[in-house]
Design a protein around this motif. Structure first.
Motif, PDB file in Angstrom:
ATOM      1  N   ALA A  30      35.737  22.272  41.958  1.00 33.70           N
ATOM      2  CA  ALA A  30      34.699  21.279  42.215  1.00 33.70           C
ATOM      3  C   ALA A  30      33.307  21.918  42.185  1.00 33.70           C
ATOM      4  O   ALA A  30      32.338  21.306  41.713  1.00 33.70           O
ATOM      5  CB  ALA A  30      34.950  20.616  43.567  1.00 33.70           C
ATOM      6  N   GLN A  31      33.202  23.142  42.674  1.00 35.02           N
ATOM      7  CA  GLN A  31      31.914  23.825  42.693  1.00 35.02           C
ATOM      8  C   GLN A  31      31.436  24.172  41.287  1.00 35.02           C
ATOM      9  O   GLN A  31      30.268  23.973  40.939  1.00 35.02           O
ATOM     10  CB  GLN A  31      32.024  25.107  43.525  1.00 35.02           C
ATOM     11  N   ILE A  81      46.847  26.213  52.173  1.00 38.68           N
ATOM     12  CA  ILE A  81      45.392  26.359  52.246  1.00 38.68           C
ATOM     13  C   ILE A  81      44.826  26.863  50.919  1.00 38.68           C
ATOM     14  O   ILE A  81      43.697  26.541  50.541  1.00 38.68           O
ATOM     15  CB  ILE A  81      45.000  27.297  53.414  1.00 38.68           C
ATOM     16  N   ARG A  82      45.628  27.634  50.160  1.00 45.87           N
ATOM     17  CA  ARG A  82      45.147  28.123  48.860  1.00 45.87           C
ATOM     18  C   ARG A  82      44.861  26.970  47.910  1.00 45.87           C
ATOM     19  O   ARG A  82      43.952  27.061  47.083  1.00 45.87           O
ATOM     20  CB  ARG A  82      46.147  29.094  48.240  1.00 45.87           C
ATOM     21  N   HIS A  83      45.624  25.877  48.009  1.00 42.59           N
ATOM     22  CA  HIS A  83      45.371  24.738  47.134  1.00 42.59           C
ATOM     23  C   HIS A  83      43.979  24.161  47.395  1.00 42.59           C
ATOM     24  O   HIS A  83      43.263  23.786  46.464  1.00 42.59           O
ATOM     25  CB  HIS A  83      46.435  23.652  47.332  1.00 42.59           C
ATOM     26  N   PHE A  84      43.607  24.100  48.658  1.00 39.25           N
ATOM     27  CA  PHE A  84      42.267  23.598  48.988  1.00 39.25           C
ATOM     28  C   PHE A  84      41.192  24.549  48.459  1.00 39.25           C
ATOM     29  O   PHE A  84      40.144  24.113  47.982  1.00 39.25           O
ATOM     30  CB  PHE A  84      42.119  23.409  50.496  1.00 39.25           C
ATOM     31  N   ARG A  85      41.435  25.845  48.557  1.00 35.84           N
ATOM     32  CA  ARG A  85      40.466  26.806  48.020  1.00 35.84           C
ATOM     33  C   ARG A  85      40.322  26.628  46.501  1.00 35.84           C
ATOM     34  O   ARG A  85      39.201  26.661  45.968  1.00 35.84           O
ATOM     35  CB  ARG A  85      40.903  28.234  48.343  1.00 35.84           C
ATOM     36  N   TYR A  86      41.441  26.467  45.799  1.00 37.12           N
ATOM     37  CA  TYR A  86      41.392  26.258  44.343  1.00 37.12           C
ATOM     38  C   TYR A  86      40.615  24.984  44.013  1.00 37.12           C
ATOM     39  O   TYR A  86      39.768  24.959  43.120  1.00 37.12           O
ATOM     40  CB  TYR A  86      42.800  26.162  43.769  1.00 37.12           C
ATOM     41  N   PHE A  87      40.924  23.922  44.750  1.00 35.76           N
ATOM     42  CA  PHE A  87      40.267  22.637  44.521  1.00 35.76           C
ATOM     43  C   PHE A  87      38.757  22.759  44.720  1.00 35.76           C
ATOM     44  O   PHE A  87      37.958  22.296  43.896  1.00 35.76           O
ATOM     45  CB  PHE A  87      40.855  21.585  45.466  1.00 35.76           C
ATOM     46  N   LEU A 122      35.038  16.697  51.303  1.00 34.25           N
ATOM     47  CA  LEU A 122      34.545  17.025  52.635  1.00 34.25           C
ATOM     48  C   LEU A 122      35.682  17.481  53.552  1.00 34.25           C
ATOM     49  O   LEU A 122      35.519  18.423  54.343  1.00 34.25           O
ATOM     50  CB  LEU A 122      33.816  15.835  53.248  1.00 34.25           C
ATOM     51  N   GLU A 123      36.818  16.800  53.434  1.00 33.48           N
ATOM     52  CA  GLU A 123      37.957  17.170  54.285  1.00 33.48           C
ATOM     53  C   GLU A 123      38.473  18.561  53.923  1.00 33.48           C
ATOM     54  O   GLU A 123      38.853  19.341  54.798  1.00 33.48           O
ATOM     55  CB  GLU A 123      39.081  16.135  54.132  1.00 33.48           C
ATOM     56  N   ALA A 124      38.500  18.876  52.631  1.00 31.53           N
ATOM     57  CA  ALA A 124      38.971  20.192  52.202  1.00 31.53           C
ATOM     58  C   ALA A 124      38.024  21.286  52.687  1.00 31.53           C
ATOM     59  O   ALA A 124      38.459  22.357  53.138  1.00 31.53           O
ATOM     60  CB  ALA A 124      39.098  20.232  50.680  1.00 31.53           C
ATOM     61  N   GLU A 125      36.714  21.033  52.602  1.00 33.13           N
ATOM     62  CA  GLU A 125      35.741  22.010  53.099  1.00 33.13           C
ATOM     63  C   GLU A 125      35.933  22.267  54.588  1.00 33.13           C
ATOM     64  O   GLU A 125      35.904  23.408  55.053  1.00 33.13           O
ATOM     65  CB  GLU A 125      34.316  21.506  52.826  1.00 33.13           C
ATOM     66  N   GLN A 126      36.138  21.182  55.342  1.00 31.48           N
ATOM     67  CA  GLN A 126      36.334  21.328  56.782  1.00 31.48           C
ATOM     68  C   GLN A 126      37.629  22.066  57.086  1.00 31.48           C
ATOM     69  O   GLN A 126      37.677  22.929  57.977  1.00 31.48           O
ATOM     70  CB  GLN A 126      36.340  19.954  57.449  1.00 31.48           C
ATOM     71  N   ALA A 127      38.692  21.752  56.342  1.00 30.46           N
ATOM     72  CA  ALA A 127      39.984  22.407  56.562  1.00 30.46           C
ATOM     73  C   ALA A 127      39.882  23.908  56.317  1.00 30.46           C
ATOM     74  O   ALA A 127      40.401  24.723  57.096  1.00 30.46           O
ATOM     75  CB  ALA A 127      41.051  21.790  55.663  1.00 30.46           C
ATOM     76  N   VAL A 128      39.196  24.297  55.243  1.00 24.95           N
ATOM     77  CA  VAL A 128      39.056  25.714  54.920  1.00 24.95           C
ATOM     78  C   VAL A 128      38.192  26.409  55.978  1.00 24.95           C
ATOM     79  O   VAL A 128      38.502  27.521  56.415  1.00 24.95           O
ATOM     80  CB  VAL A 128      38.462  25.896  53.512  1.00 24.95           C
ATOM     81  N   ARG A 129      37.110  25.755  56.424  1.00 29.65           N
ATOM     82  CA  ARG A 129      36.263  26.356  57.459  1.00 29.65           C
ATOM     83  C   ARG A 129      37.044  26.576  58.748  1.00 29.65           C
ATOM     84  O   ARG A 129      36.949  27.622  59.384  1.00 29.65           O
ATOM     85  CB  ARG A 129      35.040  25.462  57.734  1.00 29.65           C
ATOM     86  N   GLN A 130      37.827  25.557  59.146  1.00 32.81           N
ATOM     87  CA  GLN A 130      38.595  25.678  60.378  1.00 32.81           C
ATOM     88  C   GLN A 130      39.657  26.764  60.269  1.00 32.81           C
ATOM     89  O   GLN A 130      39.898  27.523  61.213  1.00 32.81           O
ATOM     90  CB  GLN A 130      39.233  24.329  60.721  1.00 32.81           C
ATOM     91  N   PHE A 131      40.293  26.837  59.097  1.00 34.33           N
ATOM     92  CA  PHE A 131      41.308  27.867  58.903  1.00 34.33           C
ATOM     93  C   PHE A 131      40.672  29.251  58.984  1.00 34.33           C
ATOM     94  O   PHE A 131      41.192  30.153  59.657  1.00 34.33           O
ATOM     95  CB  PHE A 131      41.991  27.688  57.544  1.00 34.33           C
ATOM     96  N   ASP A 132      39.539  29.423  58.312  1.00 34.70           N
ATOM     97  CA  ASP A 132      38.862  30.721  58.326  1.00 34.70           C
ATOM     98  C   ASP A 132      38.403  31.088  59.733  1.00 34.70           C
ATOM     99  O   ASP A 132      38.499  32.245  60.156  1.00 34.70           O
ATOM    100  CB  ASP A 132      37.673  30.713  57.375  1.00 34.70           C
TER     101      ASP A 132
END
Length: 288
Positions: free
Chosen positions: A13-14, A3-9, A66-76
């Protein structure tokens, strides 16, 4: 990938810049760059177009965003939900009660107080015949229940004593003893007693009057008991709180002389309860 990789990504991007993203994440820019390269290597695509001033998402990066944002939201959300449940701040409590818990106001006061403090905990509340409540709590069909004590409980259960009150006599308006302001227990020897769920008051009055009570029906709820009294089917010994809460035609209430008997509401629960939300409710009940 983790999940940290998605946060870094998402951070890169931001910001559109590795250095600024690394500063926000609290890691070194080379470390961040390597983490993104690891993602790209595992996915087999480039996520960013890099130049000296900025980085931009590739088509593959746009698709992942979009998928990474959703994955991080669901994990949180999952993490937060587990933490809140573990702290007793969310969940479901199955709660049973006898009607006199509502007549006394104890049920309303405790449920309102708990719900205000723990709005994410759902309470499924239902009136249940008192004879069934201890077994349902013991067997897990209910988590807690309000009963009128004294009553015998299974060894697995414990009780918190709450509101205590005395008993009064409910009698038909047509009864010949209505003219008395208070009634000696001995005057009730020839009466038929409609039994509420808690019969200790009836037994105490009979013992005080020195007679065996002539027992009539035991219809269940206090409303049903007082209804039978209003129909002239007998008298009833009921908790004092009934006087202010149940007013039916053709029913009067009178004190019984020298009657010191009392009953009290109790919250019963499993002795070694582990569910955090239920433990919080039990603790809240002790404080009121």
């Amino acid at each position: 990938m983790e999940i940290r990789h998605f946060r870094y990504f998402l951070c890169v991007a931001q910001h559109g810049h590795f250095t600024r993203a690394a500063e926000q994440l609290g890691i070194a820019p080379p470390t961040l760059s390597r983490q993104i390269q690891d993602m790209e290597r595992e996915l087999g695509v480039r996520l960013f177009e890099r130049n000296q001033r900025e980085v931009n998402l590739t088509a593959a990066g746009q698709a992942l965003l979009l998928e990474a944002e959703q994955a991080v939201r669901q994990f949180d959300a999952a993490q937060l939900g587990a933490q809140r449940a573990g702290r007793g701040e969310s969940g479901l409590i199955e709660l049973g009660y006898v009607a006199s818990a509502a007549y006394s106001g104890i049920l309303q006061a405790q449920v309102t107080r708990f719900s205000a403090a723990h709005p994410s905990v759902r309470l499924n509340i239902r009136e249940t015949p008192m004879v069934d409540l201890p077994a349902q709590v013991r067997d897990g069909q209910l988590d807690v229940a309000y009963v009128r004590s004294p009553m015998e409980l299974p060894d697995e259960l414990d009780a918190i004593a709450l509101h205590q009150e005395g008993f009064v006599l409910a009698l038909p308006a047509s009864s010949r003893i209505n003219e008395l302001k208070s009634i000696p227990a001995s005057r009730l020897a020839e009466e038929t007693f409609i039994l509420p769920e808690q019969i200790s008051g009836t037994l105490e009055v009979a013992a005080l009057g020195g007679f065996e009570p002539r027992v009539g029906p035991q219809p269940g709820s206090l409303v049903a008991v007082i209804t039978l009294v209003s129909l002239g089917q007998g008298v009833a010994i009921v908790p004092e709180s009934v006087v202010a809460r149940i007013r039916l035609p053709q029913v009067n209430y009178r004190p019984v002389e020298q009657c010191q008997a009392s009953s009290w509401l109790s919250l019963i629960h499993r002795r070694f309860e582990k569910a955090p939300a239920v433990v919080r409710y039990i603790d809240s009940a002790r404080q009121l």
